[in-house]
Design a protein around this motif. Sequence first.
Motif, short mmCIF file in Angstrom:
data_model
loop_
_atom_site.label_atom_id
_atom_site.label_comp_id
_atom_site.label_asym_id
_atom_site.label_seq_id
_atom_site.Cartn_x
_atom_site.Cartn_y
_atom_site.Cartn_z
N UNK A 182 0.85 -1.19 0.00
CA UNK A 182 0.00 0.00 0.00
C UNK A 182 0.89 1.24 0.00
N UNK A 183 0.43 2.26 -0.69
CA UNK A 183 1.14 3.53 -0.76
C UNK A 183 0.29 4.57 -0.05
N UNK A 210 5.53 3.49 1.73
CA UNK A 210 5.17 2.25 1.04
C UNK A 210 5.34 1.09 2.01
N UNK A 211 4.27 0.33 2.21
CA UNK A 211 4.30 -0.77 3.18
C UNK A 211 3.77 -2.05 2.55
N UNK A 212 4.52 -3.14 2.70
CA UNK A 212 4.09 -4.44 2.19
C UNK A 212 2.92 -4.95 3.02
N UNK A 213 1.88 -5.42 2.33
CA UNK A 213 0.77 -6.04 3.05
C UNK A 213 0.83 -7.57 2.91
N UNK A 214 1.54 -8.05 1.92
CA UNK A 214 1.97 -9.44 1.78
C UNK A 214 3.47 -9.40 1.56
N UNK A 215 4.20 -10.51 1.71
CA UNK A 215 5.61 -10.49 1.31
C UNK A 215 5.72 -9.97 -0.13
N UNK A 216 6.53 -8.96 -0.32
CA UNK A 216 6.57 -8.24 -1.60
C UNK A 216 8.01 -8.10 -2.09
N UNK A 217 8.25 -8.53 -3.32
CA UNK A 217 9.58 -8.44 -3.91
C UNK A 217 9.63 -7.26 -4.88
N UNK A 218 10.63 -6.40 -4.70
CA UNK A 218 10.75 -5.20 -5.53
C UNK A 218 12.17 -5.07 -6.09
N UNK A 219 12.26 -4.34 -7.18
CA UNK A 219 13.53 -3.95 -7.79
C UNK A 219 13.48 -2.43 -7.95
N UNK A 278 -3.40 5.90 -0.45
CA UNK A 278 -3.63 6.44 -1.79
C UNK A 278 -4.03 5.36 -2.78
N UNK A 279 -3.27 4.28 -2.82
CA UNK A 279 -3.54 3.20 -3.75
C UNK A 279 -2.72 1.97 -3.36
N UNK A 280 -3.00 0.86 -4.04
CA UNK A 280 -2.31 -0.40 -3.77
C UNK A 280 -1.45 -0.77 -4.98
N UNK A 281 -0.34 -1.44 -4.70
CA UNK A 281 0.53 -1.97 -5.74
C UNK A 281 0.50 -3.49 -5.69
N UNK A 316 -11.23 0.21 5.45
CA UNK A 316 -12.13 1.35 5.66
C UNK A 316 -11.45 2.65 5.24
N UNK A 317 -10.19 2.81 5.62
CA UNK A 317 -9.41 3.99 5.22
C UNK A 317 -9.36 4.10 3.71
N UNK A 318 -9.05 3.00 3.03
CA UNK A 318 -8.93 2.96 1.58
C UNK A 318 -10.23 3.35 0.90
N UNK A 319 -11.37 2.93 1.49
CA UNK A 319 -12.68 3.20 0.90
C UNK A 319 -13.25 4.55 1.31
N UNK A 320 -12.59 5.23 2.24
CA UNK A 320 -13.08 6.53 2.68
C UNK A 320 -14.30 6.44 3.58
N UNK A 321 -14.39 5.37 4.39
CA UNK A 321 -15.50 5.19 5.31
C UNK A 321 -14.96 4.86 6.70
#
Length: 214
Positions: free
Chosen positions: A56-57, A94-103, A69-72, A177-182
């Motif tokens: 999530x960003x 930027x925070x991983x919500x599942x194990x996330x591999x990046x370059x 703001x949005x999800x990657x 809830x945060x993501x949906x604005x509720x």
Amino acid sequence: METLIDRLRAVRAFRNLPVSALTKIAQIASPPTTYQAGSDGQGEQALLLVVAGKAKVSLLTADGNENILYLLKGGDVDGQAALFVRHPRLARLIEAVYPTTVIRLRHDAFQDLLASSPLLARELLNSFGARLAELEVDNSRLHLLDAKERLYAYLLDWERDYQSSTYQLAMTKGEVANWLGITPATLSHCLKQLVTEGKISVQGRQITIHHGAL
């Protein structure tokens, strides 16, 4: 054994590039790094390639509250703005919500590469356009759909991403809830409504969508 070229090709914006272009990108790329769920860091002057996972960003408000703001997800590119604006006004988290591999690709090195590769520039611009289109859909949902409809659309998105009608929510219910604005209370109420209508069943953070519901 999976190579760096293979991992770069997993990124949608690079999928149609020839091996010669991918080889040039690999020369300026950081080694793939995997972050466990909950790991985070500040946005930086780099292009972020998400090979696998979900993150999530967010922006942090002045009082310390998080605004998602949005999800990657795997295949996404983030940080395109850093290619055009050297010093972004807002620092993102930027925070991983599942194990996330990046370059990561450094800003200066990647700009030099873009100047020599029109095809790469076009593919990256297309990925930027796709991100803007996704944000436009999210914004329209925020203004046109009520809370329950917004939540159900979100759940259908996740079903499509994971190609399964049963899956674990990657974020906490408070984050959803945060993501949906509720509010979290509204989220709980909407979940109960969808369960009552037979559209979903819920067990903890596991959601199952029932498409046969009337």
